[in-house]
Design a protein around this motif. Structure first.
Motif, PDB file in Angstrom:
ATOM      1  N   GLU A 365      48.977  10.612   2.077  1.00 29.22           N
ATOM      2  CA  GLU A 365      49.056  11.629   3.129  1.00 29.22           C
ATOM      3  C   GLU A 365      49.934  11.137   4.280  1.00 29.22           C
ATOM      4  N   PHE A 366      49.769   9.877   4.604  1.00 22.40           N
ATOM      5  CA  PHE A 366      50.554   9.292   5.692  1.00 22.40           C
ATOM      6  C   PHE A 366      52.049   9.283   5.324  1.00 22.40           C
ATOM      7  N   ALA A 367      52.327   8.883   4.084  1.00 23.66           N
ATOM      8  CA  ALA A 367      53.713   8.802   3.631  1.00 23.66           C
ATOM      9  C   ALA A 367      54.357  10.182   3.617  1.00 23.66           C
ATOM     10  N   ARG A 368      53.613  11.193   3.161  1.00 26.70           N
ATOM     11  CA  ARG A 368      54.163  12.547   3.131  1.00 26.70           C
ATOM     12  C   ARG A 368      54.458  13.044   4.548  1.00 26.70           C
ATOM     13  N   ALA A 369      53.565  12.683   5.487  1.00 26.96           N
ATOM     14  CA  ALA A 369      53.741  13.142   6.864  1.00 26.96           C
ATOM     15  C   ALA A 369      54.990  12.541   7.503  1.00 26.96           C
ATOM     16  N   TYR A 370      55.322  11.303   7.134  1.00 30.09           N
ATOM     17  CA  TYR A 370      56.424  10.610   7.810  1.00 30.09           C
ATOM     18  C   TYR A 370      57.608  10.325   6.888  1.00 30.09           C
ATOM     19  N   GLY A 371      57.599  10.931   5.700  1.00 33.97           N
ATOM     20  CA  GLY A 371      58.747  10.814   4.808  1.00 33.97           C
ATOM     21  C   GLY A 371      58.968   9.427   4.259  1.00 33.97           C
ATOM     22  N   LEU A 372      57.874   8.709   4.000  1.00 37.69           N
ATOM     23  CA  LEU A 372      57.992   7.359   3.438  1.00 37.69           C
ATOM     24  C   LEU A 372      57.999   7.428   1.916  1.00 37.69           C
ATOM     25  N   ALA A 373      58.518   6.391   1.284  1.00 44.63           N
ATOM     26  CA  ALA A 373      58.698   6.380  -0.174  1.00 44.63           C
ATOM     27  C   ALA A 373      57.359   6.380  -0.908  1.00 44.63           C
ATOM     28  N   VAL A 374      57.336   7.008  -2.075  1.00 40.14           N
ATOM     29  CA  VAL A 374      56.157   7.018  -2.953  1.00 40.14           C
ATOM     30  C   VAL A 374      56.586   6.479  -4.311  1.00 40.14           C
ATOM     31  N   ARG A 375      56.194   5.269  -4.627  1.00 38.33           N
ATOM     32  CA  ARG A 375      56.650   4.613  -5.866  1.00 38.33           C
ATOM     33  C   ARG A 375      55.482   4.359  -6.793  1.00 38.33           C
ATOM     34  N   PRO A 376      55.348   5.077  -7.880  1.00 40.23           N
ATOM     35  CA  PRO A 376      54.250   4.812  -8.824  1.00 40.23           C
ATOM     36  C   PRO A 376      54.459   3.463  -9.513  1.00 40.23           C
ATOM     37  N   VAL A 377      53.393   2.669  -9.540  1.00 40.37           N
ATOM     38  CA  VAL A 377      53.480   1.380 -10.244  1.00 40.37           C
ATOM     39  C   VAL A 377      52.322   1.196 -11.222  1.00 40.37           C
ATOM     40  N   VAL A 378      51.406   2.176 -11.259  1.00 45.14           N
ATOM     41  CA  VAL A 378      50.336   2.123 -12.254  1.00 45.14           C
ATOM     42  C   VAL A 378      50.405   3.404 -13.075  1.00 45.14           C
ATOM     43  N   LEU A 379      50.498   3.235 -14.383  1.00 46.25           N
ATOM     44  CA  LEU A 379      50.624   4.365 -15.283  1.00 46.25           C
ATOM     45  C   LEU A 379      49.249   4.696 -15.852  1.00 46.25           C
ATOM     46  N   PRO A 380      48.754   5.929 -15.574  1.00 42.55           N
ATOM     47  CA  PRO A 380      47.434   6.280 -16.134  1.00 42.55           C
ATOM     48  C   PRO A 380      47.510   6.292 -17.654  1.00 42.55           C
ATOM     49  N   PRO A 381      46.407   6.020 -18.334  1.00 37.80           N
ATOM     50  CA  PRO A 381      46.392   6.055 -19.796  1.00 37.80           C
ATOM     51  C   PRO A 381      46.894   7.407 -20.275  1.00 37.80           C
ATOM     52  N   GLY A 382      47.757   7.404 -21.289  1.00 42.77           N
ATOM     53  CA  GLY A 382      48.233   8.657 -21.859  1.00 42.77           C
ATOM     54  C   GLY A 382      49.453   9.237 -21.163  1.00 42.77           C
ATOM     55  N   GLU A 383      49.913   8.610 -20.075  1.00 45.98           N
ATOM     56  CA  GLU A 383      51.103   9.109 -19.382  1.00 45.98           C
ATOM     57  C   GLU A 383      52.321   8.304 -19.811  1.00 45.98           C
ATOM     58  N   ALA A 384      53.470   8.959 -19.765  1.00 43.96           N
ATOM     59  CA  ALA A 384      54.717   8.260 -20.086  1.00 43.96           C
ATOM     60  C   ALA A 384      55.410   7.859 -18.791  1.00 43.96           C
ATOM     61  N   ALA A 385      55.945   6.636 -18.780  1.00 48.87           N
ATOM     62  CA  ALA A 385      56.561   6.104 -17.565  1.00 48.87           C
ATOM     63  C   ALA A 385      57.681   7.010 -17.072  1.00 48.87           C
ATOM     64  N   ALA A 386      58.422   7.593 -17.998  1.00 47.84           N
ATOM     65  CA  ALA A 386      59.582   8.395 -17.614  1.00 47.84           C
ATOM     66  C   ALA A 386      59.174   9.673 -16.899  1.00 47.84           C
ATOM     67  N   SER A 387      58.013  10.229 -17.280  1.00 47.18           N
ATOM     68  CA  SER A 387      57.652  11.537 -16.747  1.00 47.18           C
ATOM     69  C   SER A 387      56.580  11.493 -15.671  1.00 47.18           C
ATOM     70  N   PHE A 388      55.950  10.340 -15.436  1.00 48.48           N
ATOM     71  CA  PHE A 388      54.818  10.281 -14.509  1.00 48.48           C
ATOM     72  C   PHE A 388      55.279  10.366 -13.053  1.00 48.48           C
ATOM     73  N   THR A 389      54.721  11.326 -12.323  1.00 47.83           N
ATOM     74  CA  THR A 389      55.037  11.432 -10.901  1.00 47.83           C
ATOM     75  C   THR A 389      53.752  11.655 -10.120  1.00 47.83           C
ATOM     76  N   VAL A 390      53.823  11.379  -8.829  1.00 51.99           N
ATOM     77  CA  VAL A 390      52.676  11.611  -7.958  1.00 51.99           C
ATOM     78  C   VAL A 390      53.009  12.755  -7.018  1.00 51.99           C
ATOM     79  N   GLY A 391      52.172  13.756  -6.972  1.00 51.98           N
ATOM     80  CA  GLY A 391      52.416  14.910  -6.099  1.00 51.98           C
ATOM     81  C   GLY A 391      51.597  14.809  -4.825  1.00 51.98           C
ATOM     82  N   THR A 392      50.491  15.545  -4.752  1.00 51.35           N
ATOM     83  CA  THR A 392      49.646  15.501  -3.562  1.00 51.35           C
ATOM     84  C   THR A 392      48.400  14.673  -3.796  1.00 51.35           C
TER      85      THR A 392
END
Length: 888
Positions: A365-392
RNA sequence: GCCCGCCUGGCGGAAUGGCAGACGCAGCGGACUUAAAAUCCGCAGCCCACAAGGCGUGGGGGUUCGAGUCCCCCGGCGGGCACCA
């Protein structure tokens, strides 16, 4: 005429039991015989049992919560006593605290006077309840004899390094000139003054409860007779977490600060970092603010926000970019901004965090408010690294680590360990266990509390008051005409000579948090008059408390403080036990309907009349009344019932009986007029059982045995079948009531006693059956003893009228059941077809399986269901059930 | 948001995996009474005129010969904790 409030039923019946005369009489008898007094160290080999209810604050009147609490404890105490234990059951007063000072300010009554008067009034009310208490042990925490010993305990803890003085942030009310607890700050304002509350740093005394955090947590597992949820609440409060502590190096130093220490439970997500955030109270924030007015104003704004829940809940995540940068420990080239953030707590961890928005919701929430980077580094089981993104929604679950250099491919657990290894290798961090629990701040800027026994000397510093000068007494001549602490205003009290160098010095004018007073009172009860805090032999004999009973509202603070104090007293040689309370029972609240008049005034229950159609109206005016929710009794809603009035009307036993009968004691109970009235009827009904016997015995001594026909009941004709059945019920009732009392199922004990009383009344009408009058007489005598823990006065009255033989019921052992009479004579066996009930069989217990099944098949309903169907299985549970499984 | 608990007649509640609703409150009918109060006797989960039967422990599924009770999912109510990194 019918509109008149129902009068006491007793008035219309001269022979009725009159608790108003009987109850005080038996209370005197118990006192004269010393039934409930015990020695500090009893010379007996009977087992000890220590029953304790949480002692009351002397507000002036007991309330229904007290009645429930002390009734529950008294049932246990009386039952255990009858079971052969030597029972310690004391009572005292949690007598320091703010209401006494408020009374002084508002009405000009001295706190001591106000408190003493309240104690006298409440003691009389409690004594009227007929509690089996050893009143010789009574004390109040405002007695110098008590708080002086408390001062001694504190000084020993100080010497043992368990108490220290340090600066801490507090909520300061600038008008009342006092510190406020978090719950006293409402919307950022003081609850009394309404003034905006400030966060101030004050020098305060702390007890080192955190030193015992691991032990206080681990020992919870061994408190088997504590409610699971209380143990859980304490465990969460203590709040152990595993993680890492690491230091981030600032790219450029700031006022001599070169690095920022961070605590994290997620070192596995370090490569997902996009910022570092510090608390507004963090020293680095102060350093920044010194040269940056905008930062200073942001910090001031955070400070104004206060600590109240409502504010915190609605506050959006806000921050201030300091312009400073830190280096990533694993990636030398990477630098990240340092923000001051309103959601970082100075009190938890190190007051600084690294932000990983992809895997922490607040950071996101803080990052979204101030435009800071969001970098996924943990892949949930069943997700593909290429397609996994974090929204809200941040992903905070486990998974496989990606985009993280040497951590790539590890699962989160392994990555945590690997990251910590690397931090240690680089010399910038290490694994760490962190605790949520904070040290216990015990200083209060109040008059009506235990003085903290130290002296501040300009040259010697903090000097303990010498033992010979204890207790440090509160002065009586204080004034409450201006804000602040009267001890501090007192013209002479604080001015003393330093015990060490004799130079002019000042007493500490703070007093202890009243939670300190209640943290060891249970130990003092063992030897309430000892010249030391506790006499070792007495405490060694009685502690721990075997059964502690009180409200769930003390699940965390009071119980945790007492557990800590027990350990601290052990460490300073005052106690030899680890835990204060071996068994804990938390009772539910007492609730009542609430009533409002047409013009919106809250009405007391006695001002309201319920009509037959369920509506209600005001007694005085006849005006319409709205019946509101059933909720906890509170003065503001006026849905309270005064125990004094109830006891004056119905007597203590009836009040006790109703409170026990309504529902299981751990749940909230609803106080109803109909309920007490029912309990009153039962009281009278039980008394009449005795009356009837007294009459019979006088007119027909020995009992006549007319030759009339026996019971027309089917089965083998035994001349005294009815008498035998009554004797069997008598002994089964002993077993049932005993089991119910052991299990705190007091409402079930009440139900069994109702059934028993019903059977005895029934026997009264069949006085001509052989042996029945004798069986009934024995039954009534036993009823008196079984009822005694709950209705002790009535029990004595019954017992005496039956020719008690000089002993009081309070002195008699608990009845023993005759196993031969308890064993069932016939059992009812359910006969099922495909699991559905089709018939029942009444048979003597222990019949051979084949015969039971044969009999079951003969039952018409069963035979019809079985006709023409193959029987696949015959289930037989001895003396309980037969089940036929049919069909292909 | 997280954690915990609870959900059974009109109401409070009872029920070691084995007859659901004990016991009480409120209700209804009757006795006693000139009448009422008090007391006593009796009835009472729902459907069905009775019997037989069917339906029933928040909803759905499962395990079991048999589930209020054990397991899974959902819902409702209550409580505790909470920017805890």
């Amino acid at each position: 005429m019918t509109d008149l409030p129902p009068d006491l039923p007793a008035r219309s019946d001269a022979a009725a039991y009159d608790p108003q005369s009987a109850e005080p009489r038996w209370q005197r008898a118990w006192a004269e015989r010393g039934c409930f007094t015990v020695a500090d160290v009893p010379e007996t080999d009977r087992p000890k049992y220590y029953v304790l209810e949480m002692f009351p604050y002397p507000s002036g009147k007991i309330h229904m919560g007290h009645v429930r609490n002390y009734t529950l404890g008294d049932v246990v105490a009386r039952y255990k006593r009858a079971r052969g234990h030597v029972v310690l059951h004391p009572m005292g007063w949690d007598a320091f605290g703010l209401p006494a000072e408020n009374a002084a300010r508002e009405r000009g009554i001295h706190p001591a006077r106000w408190t003493r008067d309240n104690i006298a009034a409440m003691r009389a009310e409690l004594q009227r309840m007929g509690l089996s208490i050893d009143w010789r042990r009574e004390f109040a925490t405002c007695d110098p004899a008590y708080y002086g010993q408390q001062q001694k305990l504190f000084l020993d803890m100080l010497r043992a390094g368990l108490a220290e003085r340090r600066e801490s942030w507090v909520n300061w009310d600038p008008v009342d000139q006092t510190v406020l607890a978090n719950e006293q700050v409402i919307d950022g304002r003081g609850w009394r003054s309404g003034a905006p509350v400030e966060k101030r740093s004050l020098s305060q005394w702390f007890l080192s409860i955190t030193r015992y955090a691991p032990e206080l947590l681990a020992a919870l597992d061994r408190l088997e007779r504590w409610p699971e949820r209380v143990r859980l609440m304490q465990a969460k409060w203590i709040g152990r977490s595993e993680g890492a502590r690491l230091r981030f190096r600032l790219v450029t130093e700031m006022e001599g600060i070169a690095e920022v220490e961070v605590y994290t439970t997620r070192p596995d997500t370090l490569f997902g970092m996009s910022f570092l955030a510090i608390a507004p109270e963090h020293p680095l924030a102060a350093a920044v603010a010194a040269g940056d007015p905008a930062a200073a104003s942001f910090i001031a704004e955070c400070r104004r926000m206060g600590t109240s829940e409502a504010v915190i809940e609605t506050a959006e995540k806000r921050g201030y970019d300091t312009g400073l940068r830190v280096r990533h420990p694993f990636q030398r080239e990477a630098v990240f901004p340092v923000w001051i953030a309103n959601f970082v707590l100075m009190e938890y961890g190190t007051g600084a965090i690294f932000g990983c928005p992809a895997h922490d919701q607040r950071d996101l929430e803080f990052a979204r408010a101030y435009g800071l980077a969001v970098r996924p580094v943990v892949l949930p089981p069943g997700e593909a690294a290429a397609s996994f993104t974090v929204g809200t929604r941040a992903y905070d679950g486990p998974g496989r680590v990606i985009q993280s250099g040497f951590l790539d491919g590890l699962d989160t657990a392994a990555a945590k360990a690997r990251a910590i290894d690397e931090l240690r290798r680089l010399g910038v961090g290490e694994g760490m266990v962190n605790w949520r629990l904070r040290d216990w701040g015990v200083s209060r800027q109040r008059y009506w509390g235990c003085p903290i026994p130290v002296i501040h000397c300009p040259s010697c510093g903090v000097v303990p008051v010498p033992d010979a000068d204890l207790p440090v007494r509160l002065p009586d001549d204080v004034t409450f005409d201006r804000p602040g602490n009267p001890l501090d205003h007192h013209p002479t009290w604080k001015h003393v000579r330093c015990p060490r160098c004799a130079a002019p010095a000042e007493r500490e004018t703070d007093t202890f948090d009243t939670f300190v007073d209640s943290s060891w009172y249970f130990a003092r009860f063992c030897s309430p008059h000892a010249a030391e805090p506790v006499a070792a032999a007495a405490a060694g004999h009685w502690l721990p408390v075997d059964q502690y009973i009180g409200g769930i509202e003390h699940a965390i603070l009071h119980l945790l403080y007492a557990r800590f104090f027990t350990r601290a007293m052990a460490a300073t040689g005052h106690l030899a036990v680890e835990e204060p309370f071996a068994g804990l029972f938390t009772q539910g609240m007492v609730t009542h309907e609430s009533y409002r008049s047409a013009d919106g005034r809250w009405l007391y229950p006695e001002e309201v009349e319920r009509l037959a159609d369920g509506s209600a109206r005001e007694r005085a005016s006849g005006g319409a009344v709205t019946v509101g929710r059933v909720e906890a009794m509170s003065k503001s809603r006026r849905n309270t019932v005064d125990p004094g009035a109830i006891i004056a009307r119905y007597g203590a036993d009836t009040a006790r009986w109703f409170i026990l009968s309504d529902n299981p004691p751990e749940r909230d109970m609803e106080w109803t007029e109909a309920g007490v009235a029912g309990a009153w009827r039962f009281t009278q009904r039980v008394f009449r059982l005795v009356d009837a016997i007294a009459g019979t015995a006088a007119s027909a001594p020995g009992g006549t045995r007319p030759e009339g026909p026996g019971s027309e009941a089917s089965g083998p004709q035994v001349p005294d079948a009815a008498a035998q059945a009554l004797r069997r019920l008598t002994h089964r009732t002993i077993v049932a009531v005993t089991e119910a009392l052991e299990g705190f199922a007091f409402n079930v004990a009440v139900a069994r006693l109702h059934e028993f009383a019903n059977a005895l009344a029934d026997a009264e009408r069949r006085a001509d059956e052989p042996g029945l009058p004798e069986a009934r007489r024995d039954g009534v005598a036993l009823l008196a003893r079984l009822i005694a823990p709950m209705m002790p006065h009535l029990a004595e009255e019954m017992h005496a009228r039956l020719g008690g033989g000089g002993a009081l019921v309070a002195e008699l052992p608990w009845p023993e059941a005759d196993p031969a009479l308890v064993a069932a004579q016939t059992v009812t066996i359910a006969v099922q077809v495909m699991g559905r009930l089709r018939a029942t069989l009444a048979l003597p217990p222990g019949q051979p399986e084949a015969e039971v099944i044969a009999a079951a098949e003969q039952e018409p309903n069963v035979a019809r269901m079985l006709a023409g169907q193959p029987i696949r299985r015959r289930i037989y549970v001895p003396d309980r059930v037969v089940n036929f499984v049919i069909g292909g």
